[in-house]
Design an enzyme around this catalytic site. Structure first.
Site, PDB file in Angstrom:
ATOM      1  N   LYS A   1      -3.130 -30.080  14.320  1.00 26.21           N
ATOM      2  CA  LYS A   1      -1.925 -29.886  13.539  1.00 26.21           C
ATOM      3  C   LYS A   1      -2.002 -29.765  12.187  1.00 26.21           C
ATOM      4  O   LYS A   1      -1.292 -29.061  11.385  1.00 26.21           O
ATOM      5  CB  LYS A   1      -1.144 -31.249  13.934  1.00 26.21           C
ATOM      6  CG  LYS A   1      -0.578 -30.982  15.332  1.00 26.21           C
ATOM      7  CD  LYS A   1       0.209 -32.381  15.865  1.00 26.21           C
ATOM      8  CE  LYS A   1       0.805 -32.137  17.114  1.00 26.21           C
ATOM      9  NZ  LYS A   1       1.420 -33.285  17.782  1.00 26.21           N
TER      10      LYS A   1
ATOM     11  N   GLN B   1       1.703 -39.449  15.910  1.00 34.57           N
ATOM     12  CA  GLN B   1       1.380 -38.881  17.092  1.00 34.57           C
ATOM     13  C   GLN B   1       1.423 -40.071  18.160  1.00 34.57           C
ATOM     14  O   GLN B   1       1.118 -41.132  18.203  1.00 34.57           O
ATOM     15  CB  GLN B   1      -0.424 -38.654  16.820  1.00 34.57           C
ATOM     16  CG  GLN B   1      -0.993 -37.859  18.127  1.00 34.57           C
ATOM     17  CD  GLN B   1      -0.389 -36.747  18.651  1.00 34.57           C
ATOM     18  OE1 GLN B   1       0.083 -35.868  17.738  1.00 34.57           O
ATOM     19  NE2 GLN B   1      -0.315 -36.341  19.785  1.00 34.57           N
TER      20      GLN B   1
ATOM     21  N   ASP C   1       9.574 -33.956  15.392  1.00 37.95           N
ATOM     22  CA  ASP C   1       9.191 -34.276  16.384  1.00 37.95           C
ATOM     23  C   ASP C   1      10.661 -34.000  17.253  1.00 37.95           C
ATOM     24  O   ASP C   1      10.510 -33.799  18.662  1.00 37.95           O
ATOM     25  CB  ASP C   1       8.393 -35.262  16.906  1.00 37.95           C
ATOM     26  CG  ASP C   1       6.905 -35.163  17.181  1.00 37.95           C
ATOM     27  OD1 ASP C   1       6.691 -33.852  17.514  1.00 37.95           O
ATOM     28  OD2 ASP C   1       6.315 -36.000  16.837  1.00 37.95           O
TER      29      ASP C   1
HETATM   30  N1  GUN Z   1       1.889 -36.491  22.148  1.00 35.24           N
HETATM   31  C1  GUN Z   1       2.121 -35.678  23.151  1.00 35.24           C
HETATM   32  N2  GUN Z   1       2.826 -34.626  22.724  1.00 35.24           N
HETATM   33  C2  GUN Z   1       3.425 -35.059  21.368  1.00 35.24           C
HETATM   34  C3  GUN Z   1       4.241 -34.400  20.454  1.00 35.24           C
HETATM   35  O1  GUN Z   1       4.762 -33.273  20.653  1.00 35.24           O
HETATM   36  N3  GUN Z   1       4.431 -35.139  19.386  1.00 35.24           N
HETATM   37  C4  GUN Z   1       3.731 -36.241  19.071  1.00 35.24           C
HETATM   38  N4  GUN Z   1       3.928 -36.810  18.140  1.00 35.24           N
HETATM   39  N5  GUN Z   1       3.085 -36.868  19.829  1.00 35.24           N
HETATM   40  C5  GUN Z   1       2.864 -36.156  21.055  1.00 35.24           C
END
Ligand code: GUN
Length: 297
Positions: free
Chosen positions: A52, A96, A119
């Site tokens: 990311k 995350q 998100d």
């Molecule tokens: N963990 C697995 N997928 C995601 C996501 O799309 N966003 C976040 N913040 N954590 C995750």
């Protein structure tokens, strides 16, 4: 059989975001900015977060990195989020998941300002999504819809079987699919479903978001099915330097024989999730400045 490449589409989305980010900076004398928060040492999460941050660098989005050990307290994490909420230069906040067991995930999700919730996990954004109103959409479901659109796979009137009812994928994805204008007929299976194949076999499109390799096999689907594989599973592989290889939920090789289209793992849904995070950060930045991304020209 069509391989639905997320690599190709995600790179064109990222190019678009990059060009918008340049225009945004010209107009507002600052770049869109994403705060990336990682708690603990989960290797998969570390990889996702690294990817990311790398994507931010690629598209010209600033990122502020916060990495905490797993023993961070709820109060410390909440304090970090509240500072990011108050920071006028921060457009998006990403925490995350998963978080360590002692952290109240719901409280953390709700603490993020809905305007910065790139998100799309805040109850306010989830509620708006369910009502079909304008909001920040969760990245993986949004990326899947974009992939289907790009490959001209219309869901209207189709039977779509979603395997998995997580807050991150299954629930928001099923809401998007059944939305006015999308008009899919959606079945959502979960771990207690007595016989998944009863539903997958009558589906035109099967989307697996379970997180278990071998969840979907060729004998569970009908000829011509479209398979969207959301799973990213690490399976031991001594031939790899890392000691593991990535496998989806779907049995790719056998499904290739019966499916009309399938997403690979890696290179399918995964890159789309990251591209959508970049797009959401740009959208959040624009909305915070009182404009739409299209207004950037
Ligand atoms: N963990 C697995 N997928 C995601 C996501 O799309 N966003 C976040 N913040 N954590 C995750």
């Amino acid at each position: 059989m069509v391989v639905l490449s997320g690599k190709e589409l995600s790179s064109s989305v990222k190019q678009q975001v990059a060009s918008s980010a340049v225009k945004f900076e010209k107009r507002f004398s600052r770049r869109p900015c994403l705060a990336v928060v990682l708690v603990g040492e989960d290797p998969a999460s570390q990889t996702y977060v690294r990817n990311k941050r790398k994507a931010c660098d690629e598209v010209g989005i600033l990122h502020l990195d916060f990495t905490f050990t797993a023993d961070i307290t709820q109060e410390q994490l909440m304090m970090c989020i509240s500072e990011l909420n108050a920071n006028p230069l921060v457009d998006g906040i990403l925490v995350q998941l998963p978080l360590p067991g002692h952290i109240n995930k719901l409280a953390v999700t709700e603490a993020i300002s809905p305007q910065k919730d790139v998100d799309g996990f805040h109850p306010q954004n989830m509620g708006k999504l369910l009502l079909g109103r304008k909001c920040l959409l969760p990245c993986t479901p949004k990326g899947i819809m974009k992939l289907l659109d790009y490959y001209d796979i219309d869901v209207r009137g189709k039977n779509v079987c979603v395997m998995g009812r997580s807050n991150i994928v299954g629930k928001p994805l099923s809401a998007l699919l059944m939305q006015d204008g999308r008009d899919a007929t959606v079945t959502v299976c979960n771990s207690k479903t007595a016989d998944d194949s009863l539903f997958t076999r009558s589906a035109d499109i099967v989307i697996s978001a379970v997180g278990n390799p071998g969840t979907l096999k060729a004998d569970m689907v009908s000829e011509g099915v479209v398979v969207i594989d959301v799973g990213i599973n690490r399976v031991p592989d001594s031939s790899k330097k890392s000691g593991y290889s990535l496998k989806g939920d779907a049995d790719y090789d056998s499904l290739c024989q019966v499916a009309s289209a399938i997403t690979p793992v890696p290179g399918g849904v995964g890159p789309m999730t990251i591209a959508m995070l970049m797009e959401n950060t740009l959208i959040a930045a624009c909305w915070r400045e009182g404009i739409e991304p299209e207004d950037l020209g």
